[in-house]
Structures are given as C-alpha cells and as structure tokens.
Write a protein that holds these residues in place. Sequence first.
Motif, mmCIF file in Angstrom:
data_model
loop_
_atom_site.group_PDB
_atom_site.id
_atom_site.type_symbol
_atom_site.label_atom_id
_atom_site.label_comp_id
_atom_site.label_asym_id
_atom_site.label_seq_id
_atom_site.Cartn_x
_atom_site.Cartn_y
_atom_site.Cartn_z
ATOM 1 N N LYS B 6 0.829 -1.196 0.000
ATOM 2 C CA LYS B 6 0.000 0.000 0.000
ATOM 3 C C LYS B 6 0.874 1.261 0.000
ATOM 4 O O LYS B 6 0.594 2.239 -0.657
ATOM 5 N N CYS B 26 11.587 23.569 -15.098
ATOM 6 C CA CYS B 26 11.201 24.943 -14.766
ATOM 7 C C CYS B 26 12.411 25.744 -14.323
ATOM 8 O O CYS B 26 12.598 26.901 -14.727
ATOM 9 N N ALA B 30 14.060 29.022 -16.015
ATOM 10 C CA ALA B 30 14.343 30.243 -15.264
ATOM 11 C C ALA B 30 15.788 30.671 -15.476
ATOM 12 O O ALA B 30 16.087 31.848 -15.651
ATOM 13 N N ALA B 33 16.204 32.071 -18.912
ATOM 14 C CA ALA B 33 15.646 33.425 -18.971
ATOM 15 C C ALA B 33 16.591 34.433 -18.319
ATOM 16 O O ALA B 33 16.671 35.585 -18.724
ATOM 17 N N GLU B 322 18.837 32.067 -5.543
ATOM 18 C CA GLU B 322 17.392 32.216 -5.733
ATOM 19 C C GLU B 322 16.870 31.230 -6.777
ATOM 20 O O GLU B 322 15.766 30.722 -6.674
ATOM 21 N N ILE B 323 17.683 30.985 -7.807
ATOM 22 C CA ILE B 323 17.248 30.068 -8.857
ATOM 23 C C ILE B 323 17.038 28.672 -8.277
ATOM 24 O O ILE B 323 16.082 27.975 -8.629
ATOM 25 N N ARG B 325 16.158 28.048 -5.333
ATOM 26 C CA ARG B 325 14.877 28.077 -4.617
ATOM 27 C C ARG B 325 13.718 27.928 -5.598
ATOM 28 O O ARG B 325 12.695 27.356 -5.275
ATOM 29 N N ILE B 326 13.880 28.452 -6.786
ATOM 30 C CA ILE B 326 12.842 28.272 -7.807
ATOM 31 C C ILE B 326 12.694 26.786 -8.123
ATOM 32 O O ILE B 326 11.593 26.258 -8.199
ATOM 33 N N GLY B 329 11.097 25.155 -5.198
ATOM 34 C CA GLY B 329 9.706 25.609 -5.162
ATOM 35 C C GLY B 329 8.870 24.938 -6.232
ATOM 36 O O GLY B 329 7.762 24.485 -5.971
ATOM 37 N N SER B 330 9.422 24.844 -7.444
ATOM 38 C CA SER B 330 8.656 24.235 -8.539
ATOM 39 C C SER B 330 8.383 22.767 -8.259
ATOM 40 O O SER B 330 7.288 22.273 -8.526
ATOM 41 N N PHE B 333 5.725 22.527 -5.803
ATOM 42 C CA PHE B 333 4.504 22.955 -6.471
ATOM 43 C C PHE B 333 3.911 21.815 -7.296
ATOM 44 O O PHE B 333 2.729 21.529 -7.234
ATOM 45 N N SER B 337 0.483 19.712 -6.598
ATOM 46 C CA SER B 337 -0.637 19.705 -7.537
ATOM 47 C C SER B 337 -0.600 18.436 -8.371
ATOM 48 O O SER B 337 -0.235 18.469 -9.535
ATOM 49 N N LEU B 340 -2.064 18.456 -11.806
ATOM 50 C CA LEU B 340 -1.315 19.066 -12.892
ATOM 51 C C LEU B 340 -0.330 18.059 -13.492
ATOM 52 O O LEU B 340 -0.205 17.933 -14.707
ATOM 53 N N PHE B 343 -2.027 15.572 -15.441
ATOM 54 C CA PHE B 343 -2.414 16.160 -16.719
ATOM 55 C C PHE B 343 -1.274 16.071 -17.719
ATOM 56 O O PHE B 343 -1.456 15.743 -18.884
#
Lengths: 355, 364, 514
Positions: B6, B26, B30, B33, B322-323, B325-326, B329-330, B333, B337, B340, B343
């Motif tokens: 299980k 992601c 980033a 970008a 910071e990247i 952390r992105i 974070g992603s 995230f 979800s 998502l 999907f």
Amino acid sequence: MKKQVGLMLMIILALTFVLSACGSKSHDNTNNSNKGGNEGAASPGTSGATSKLKIGMATDVGGVNDKSFNQSAWEALKKVTADTGAETKYLESKGDADMEPNLKAFVSEKYDLTWGIGFLFTDAMTKVATENPNSKFALIDAEVDLPNVESVSFAENEGSFLVGVVAGLMTKTNKIGFVGGMEIPVIKKFEAGFKAGVEAVNPEAAKSMKINYVGDFSKPDLGKQAAATMYDAGVDIIFHASGASGNGVFNEAKSRKDAGKDVWVIGVDKDQSLEFGDEITLTSMMKGVETAVYKVSTDLINGTWQGGKVVTLGLKDNGVGLPETSTKNVPADVLAKVEEYKQKIISGEITVPVK
Amino acid sequence: MNTMRKIFDKSSFLVPLVAIILGLICGALAMLAGGYDPWMAYTALVKKLFGSPYDIGEAIRAITPLIFTGIAVAFAFRTGLFNIGADGQFLMGMTGATIVGVTLDLPWYIHAPLAIIVGGLFGGLWAALAGYLKAARGVNEVISSIMLNWIALFLSNYIVGTYLVMEGQQKSKPVHESALVSIKWLSESMGNARMHWGTLIALIGVVVFYVILWRTKKGYELRAVGLNPNAALYAGMNVNRTIITSMFISGVFAGLGGVFEILGVFGYQTVMAASWGYGFDGIAVALLGGNTPIGVFLGAVLFGGLSYGSAGMSFGANVPPEIVRIVIGSIIFFVASHGLVKFFLKPFMARRSNKGKSEGGSAL
Amino acid sequence: MDRSTTAVELKGITKRFPGLVANDNINFELKKGEIHALLGENGAGKSTLMNILFGLYQPEEGEIWVNGKKTVIDGAGKAIELGIGMVHQHFKLVQPFTVAENIVLGNEPSKFGFLKYRKANQRVRDLSERYGLKVDPQMRIQDITVGMQQRVEILKTLYRGADILIFDEPTAVLTVQEIEELIEILRNLAAEGKSIILITHKLKEVMALADSVTVIRRGKVIRTLPTSETNERHLAELMVGRDVTFEVEKSKKEPGDVVLSVDSLRMKGDQGKQVLDGISFDVRAGEILGIAGVDGNGQSELIYAITGMRGVNGGSVKLNGKDITNRTPREVSLAGISHIPEDRHKHGLVLDFTLSENMILGSYFDPQFGKNGFIDFKAMDTLADKLVNEFDVRGSGIHAKARSLSGGNQQKAIIARELWKNPDLLIAVQPTRGLDIGAIEYVHKRLVEARNEGKAILLVSFELDELYSLSDRIAVMYEGRLMGEVDADHRDDQQLGMMMAGDASAVAATEGRK
C-alpha cells in the motif's frame, strides 16, 4: 469547462512564479574584469595593477541585498575588482549551519582571501582557519586570534560620540532617545559613545536620555513601537543601532513628520538619508565597512596584508564618521562643533568610553 | 506485507518523479531566462554534492535535520493532525539538549544519552501541549502549534540568553565534550565535515516511524483516529488521548532534529533572531515524500541536497541561489498539484495505451 | 415512432469503466408527461445512465435524442439548456443561504451587478405556488427540514426551465409523511406536463408512483413495462434475477430474562435542548424491540447514550443487571453489547483500512491479536478470512480497502464483526439503509437468527416494513420521549404515523385496544 479554467490558472500561476522569481534577480555574484569585452581590453592599458588574485566573501543570513553590512562589503569588493582586476565572489548563508561550508568552499577553490561578514562568523571562521592554516581570512566586526586571520572592528563609540554631539546641540525638547537591537557589547559601544557625546554638549539631555533595546535586529515592528513610545514622551531625536528593526523607527518618524511634528532619526552603519530621505534623517553614524573591506583586500594585493592582527578603525582612519549629506539638516555651527570634538578624539584629548 | 504494498504503489513514485523532472525543467527555463547555463549549473550542483568527501559529509549534515522534521510532520499527518509547529519543537529540542549539555558534567555514556532524551522530551512535550489544547479545548492544532513556534523561539532565546549565556556573547557556553555526539574519526576522514551520530538516529527514526504506525496496536489506533475519528470513537478508542500521543511522538522526532544540531553540529546554541526553518522545510519534505517512511527519507535527501548544492551552482555557474529556490519551489509545487502532473502524464499514458491497442489490432 | 410524444430516447448506450461494463447497449424511452421509474439494485448502472443523460459522463457508443432531436450532451450546462434537470440524492445547497438565494444561484436576477432580492423572492413564490411546492423563500437552508430542502432542489431545476426531471433516490432521506407529500408533488408535476425519471430500488414507490418502469440488471435492460401490468413480487424477481421472499420467517418465541434495562435516561444536546427526556424500556433475551420514529427525534442519541459514545445527564443503563451508565464505548462493548451503527461510513468502518484491519476495529487490543503492543497480522487475517467466508462478504479480498466494497458487503462485514463478538445485546440502527433487496433479505435473516439464538436485539429503523416484519414489540419515539408501544402483529400505519407525529390521542387508542 471549469476544470480547464482551473488548469490554465495553475499554469499561469506557475509561470508568474518562475518569471517573477528570476526577474527579481538579475545580477551576477561574480566580479571579473576580464569578462566584459570592453573592460577586459581596456584594463591592461589604463590600470597598471592587474591582479590574478581571487577574493571571496560569505554573507550572513541577511544576504547581499541587506542594505547594510553585507551589501557594503560587496560594494567594496566590486570596487576592488574594478580597480585591480581581482576576481571576487560571494556566497549567501541561509542559516548558521551554512557559514562553515561557505567559508570552506572558498578555501577549497583556493581563494586567496576569504571574508566573513559579521560577528556571527566568529566560530565558523575559527574552525575553518585553524583547519586551513595556509589560507587567509578576514572578519568584520569580531575578533579571531589566529595568524591567518585579520579581524576588522570599528570604534563605534567614537562615531556615536559625534552624532551624540549633533543630537545634544539640536534637540529642542531636550529629550533624546536611543534604540538598540540586542543588548550585546558591540551595541553597548554605540550607546556609551552616544551618551558621552550628548553629555559633552548638553548634560541635562544626557541625564534624561531614553534607552530601549528591542531585542532583535530584524523586527521593524518592534522598532516602530519603541520609537512611538519615545516620541510620545517628548523625544525629538532618536539614534538607532538596531539593523532592520530601525526601519520601523524611520517609519514612525515619517508618519509623525507628515503629521507636522518636528522629529528626527539618526541613522546607523550607512548614510541612511539615501534610503529614508532627508526629511527625517538628521545624519548617520557611518561605519566604514566599505572602506575597511576595500583597504584590507587591496592590502593583500599590494602585499601588505597583516594576518593575526586586530584592526580597529576609528575616526582617524575614517572607519567611522558622519556622511557628507549631513550638511543638509545640520547647521554649519553644529558641524564645526563636531569637527572640533573629532580632532579632540583623534588627538587623544578625549577618550570615548566603550560601555 | 500488504501494508508495504500500500505504501509503495507505483503511482506514488511516478508522480513525485515526474514532478521533480518538471521542477528541474522549470528551474532550467528560469536560468535560461536569466542568461545562465542550466546544464553547467546542474553539473555544478551535482559536483558540489559529490565533489569531495567534505561536501558529501556536509550534505549529509544538511539532510539529517530534514529527515527528523519530515517524519515529525508526516507522522502527525498520518494520524489526521497537521503539525505545523515542528519548528518550535525543533527549537525546544535544541534548548533541552543545550541545558543538559552545558549545566551538567557527567561521564559521556550518561551525558550524551541524557541530553538526547531530555531534548526529545522537550520537543515531545511542546507538541503534546498543542495536542492537549486540541483534545481538551478543541483548539485547532494548526493555530496553537504555529503560535507555540514563536513562544518556543523567545523562550529558547530567554533561557540561552539568561541562564546559559557565555559572557559578552550572543550564544550559550559550549556544551561539555562528554555530551557531544560528533564522530571524530569520520569527520577527519571526510575533510572535517561535521559528521555526527544523529544521522544514524534519523535513519532509525524512519524505521521507527514505519514500525509504530504499521506494526503496533498504538499505531493501528493512531491511523484509525487519523482516517476516521468517528469510527475510532465507535470502536472504543480514546480519541483525545490518541491526539496527544500522536503530537507527542511527532514532537519527539522534531525535537531530536534540534538536539543533534546542538550536540552534533554546533556544540552551543545561539540567541536567534529567527528560527532556521527546518520545521517548515519538514512540511515540504513530508509532502514530497507523500507521508511515507521511504518517501520522507528521499524527500529529505532531495530537499537537503538541493539546498546544500545550491552553493555549488553559485560557484560553478554563477547562478544566484534564488534560482535553486525556484527549482525547489517548482518541485514542491508540482508534487502538491497532483492533478497538474497527471495532466502532463495523461497524453503519454493515453498514447501508450492507444499504441498498445493499435499494435494489437495490426497484429491480427 | 411518434417523436412528438417522446421526451427522451436513449439508443444503444454503452459505457465502460475499467473492468466493468456499466451500461451495455441500453435502450430507454421517456414519454412526455409520464413518470418512468428506473429500477435496479445498487450498482446495476442506473446512476451511470442518468449521469450520461445529464452530461456528466460521455457514452462510448449510442445516441441521445431529446425532444425528437439527436444531441450530444457534453456537460451539465448543455443538459440544462435542453431542459433536463436533476435532483440529486445528496442535495447541493449552500447551507447559510436562503431558499430563494439557492434557487436563483447561478442565474440571479440582477441589475448592475446587484442581486434583486425582491424579484428573486417573487419568482420563487410564483413557482412554488404553481407546482404546489410549499417553501418560504426567505428561510435559510440550515433551518429547514430535509423534505423542504428537497423541494428547494426541485424548484431549482424548475427555475432553470427544466421539462425533464431526474430524481435520484428521492425518498431515501425522507420521512413517511414527507414521502407522501413528494408523491403528491410528482403527480402535480406530471400533470403540468413535466416528464419525470425516477431512479429507485424501492418497489413500493414504483408501484405507487410510476406509469411505467424499466428494470436494469448488471448494466442491461431486462424489461420495460407499464406498472399496471406488474406487481412488486414480479418486479423484484426481474430486478434480482431470482425469486425473493419478503416475509421474514419468524416463529413466536417467549422472551427470556431482561438483558438491557434503560431507566429514565436523559441527555442534553449541543444547543442545551433535552434530546433524551426520560426514556425507559427493557429488552429481553430472544426478542427484537423496534424503535419507530421520524428521524431526528432522539433515536441516534439514545443509541449513543447506551453505547457510551456520548454522556448522559440522568437515568441509568443496565446490562444484565450491571450498571453501565456513562461508561466508555470500550467498556460497554466488553460488557456484551454489539452495535451495527446507523452510518457505516461515519462510524462502522475506517474506509481506508483494509477489510482485514476493519474486522478487528473493536477488538484489536485483545491479546489474541498480538502481544507486547504489536499487531499479529496472521491472527487478524485468519479472523477476516473466517468471517468473510461465513458471512459471504464479496469483494477483492481481505486486503482490499473497505472503501472498495459495495454498500451491502460493507454492511455484511460490519454485521459479521459485531456478531462474532457474541454479544448479549445487539443494537442495529437502520441496518438495511441503502442496501438492495438481496442484501436486505440477508441482513433480516441474520438478525432473526440472532434473536432465535437468544440474543436481545434493539432495532432502530425508519422503514415501517422492516419494523413490522422483524420486531416482537415496537416502541415509538417522539422528541426524546417514548410515546408508547404498538402491537407488532397488527399493523396500523395510520395510528403509527400519528404517534410518530406526536399525537397523544393515538397512544390512548392503543392502550384501549390492549
């Protein structure tokens, strides 16, 4: 139908999240004059002193944009790069536990000098410097007694004395306040010097001086509260030595000023009038972190670096002092008085207490 | 064995895995970008993690407290409670260990275990307080435990700053050598990385987490209350006592995390302006790991590894932290979800089954 | 075919779920102005078919014709547009909103973004008058009865202009009186020209209400026929696929000693109301005492009080002469009381536990299921295997989650567990709620068997048929008190209904007949 809208929302959210996050951060954490084409081509011609040295710095939890210590130190290193071509880099510590590996990272990458910014680095630097006797280190605002560490501290009491003179001469209500961060020796030095300065020109105001330690360097709300209490009690000038908590002091002063009250704040560490405006910033007790970091770093490049030394930068080294912008709010006669006391301190005629 | 099945069903692995990959993509976007080289950055990240014995050791050091807070949050979650106060329990654990470590002077075979036990109890009782408030007064544990975080922070600061403080410093006197749990020989062989026995205890904690919940009668009770408190009441279980027990055990795990930061990493406690946030990271870790023992362990490794390796990305590819952390974070995230991720997975799944069908058809 | 008289026609509808054909080539025709019952056991495929018609599912094969036009219904919005409305079994109402607000929700009369309350209230009032659906538009949903809430649901569909109404098990939540009112409402609607589909598994309702009936079994249409040409027994046979006995074989039996003795029991509710107001009764060995009453008159609280799930503030409960008032549920259970709870999902099972784990729910602490605080999984599985075989619990094995079982099998598992404890008193609350005929038959058989073995049984039910066919005595509960007993052998619905409504004169009538 509803589901699809929800999904779209999610995707948009995700994108904003990512884009905003990277938009907020576009600067580089390395300075290297050879990187930019123009600069690289120009530097050998214009500047004689090109250096292949590598200098690193580890910030404390404030990070490189803290508008204070860490930022000043990084500004200095950027200047070092511009002037000498040395490669400089920083690493941010996310917590106390990160400080040691960050210092170590520079050591293992064979950096010629590694800075630790702030007294929180004392233990980590002691350990890493002991383990790596052949690497060089420098520390701001604290002392580590090792042959390969240069410790830089400031005679905050001397600078505070001078702003004390300003406050003592300019108060209209004869009531002056001091807001401290934590009740620790380094902040006590601010308080002692400030009080001595007020006392020198206005003994009455010194006797009734209001002192409040908010207990934290990062709580603007506490600073605001402390300032409100003082202003309510008739204080018209507050000197703060409380890091980001002081932002609350400025905030409170601003709202009082807007309501037509005649109140002032004396800033700390940097020229805070640049950030909070001339209307409320009387002057600032500048700590020459930038000067210090620049000096020690270029000492290394010039071969005059002194390990094992504790350098205390006072008025005579321009390690502390008032910013030039003070002329805006402080009348010339007061500034003359300040200059007079400055010389007395430098000459040793006056000894400023430390606690 | 059924319980094992299980816990480790296939989709419980696939979704986080895809979420991680999407998170990395992601993060890469980033970086692109922002004008950084993602490949170089990820290489640097991996190099930072496995580049030297020191880094491996320090990464393990960074992962250890996350395992503790991760199982603390996951444990409470399994019993229907959201322990958002692991941070405060972590701090109380630190404080308990520091008190014993600084004030007492005992032979090491008593001193270290005593400091660990007292620290664990501090964390456990701190959490039990929130549990008691829920059981006796119906106070939502989310609210009480998050407020207890602040009380823990200031209480710890007060205790350290008043009773244990080293003259002129913002930290406690050093913990006696006899209470430390560092592994000297291992540290020395790993470039002086801060290795300590807490890591081993954390791994045992993961096993204990599993055994308590899925092997014992107490765990049966805890899960029943978590899944359906009404049925638990009907079955004659003492729901209120179970809530307190659950919070206590959860708090012990979080407290132990704090204990080993003191006894294994620092050897003293500072007066902190803010908490280190291991308790909150623990929520993310529990979420990443789907509240399963192995999942939490892997979640802690991922989370701690990424955080520690972020310094490598700064170094190797000049990517700002910071990247990273992105990226983290992603990933959270996408794990959070499920819909998502499913999907994104759906077209692949559908294509596969369609393919299977059409191939089957053409073969006929 | 005459298209003008046909409201809905489904042709060859097939819908597959993994491992299951829910609808297998179904043909169904609803004529305008008729009440057409869709009859079948739980899981036969009725709800799937209606969800297809309401646009919530898409069929793999087949065509949908509405009012003579072939259409694709790709969502509830489309269904509403076509004039199809659905009254769900579980109401979808916003509790703190008023009746009118709920009805106009999603289609509010507004001006410049402001809701025009007076207009909304007026429209609702007009509608309710036209169809005889009595509601007060300004009451809040949380303050009105379940029957009233259902009327709000019906009005909601009418407000959206529905001509074709689907009712999903509408009587499941209603009291006897409310059911009668609903029947009246449905007749009115049909008379107004609305076409109605009634999803149900209750034969009595089909016979009382519907013009025609379509029986579905295992995803296939078995027969469609007018109700005038059939009867309950025949429909049951079509539905279950075999002959069904309604009557429970029950021999007369002299009851034994008093097992449960409840004396002037009092309990305060959450709002400080006295929900139990001095209840006294005995249950003897070998008898079934039925408790009749409209839902919400303190039956649940009575059971909570006896089983220790809630404390009482007066009176006593004795089991075999031993005082068990205000004891914990575990102490009560160990004293010899088993309890088949009213809500098997809320109380009876931990749905995300395996079947096996659920079997030891009230006895896991017993040393036979492990020592030293650990659980002996082998002992647990052994018990589960034994009970599953003995009570014929069908599902995907003892290691499947309880959630995956059908309602009937879940109930069987609970009964198995509770009887296995070999209690002196068995409490059964609504033991057949939501079960299909086959399962009901089984549960009734087991309860009577237990009675015949000499167990005392306390049965709480809202189904009069069930009470009459099982009970030796029937007590009626009203507002936290017992109104009195009625003769279980001579059925009198009228009198019982009056007692359930709190009419004291009806009680006197019984006394007189005795």
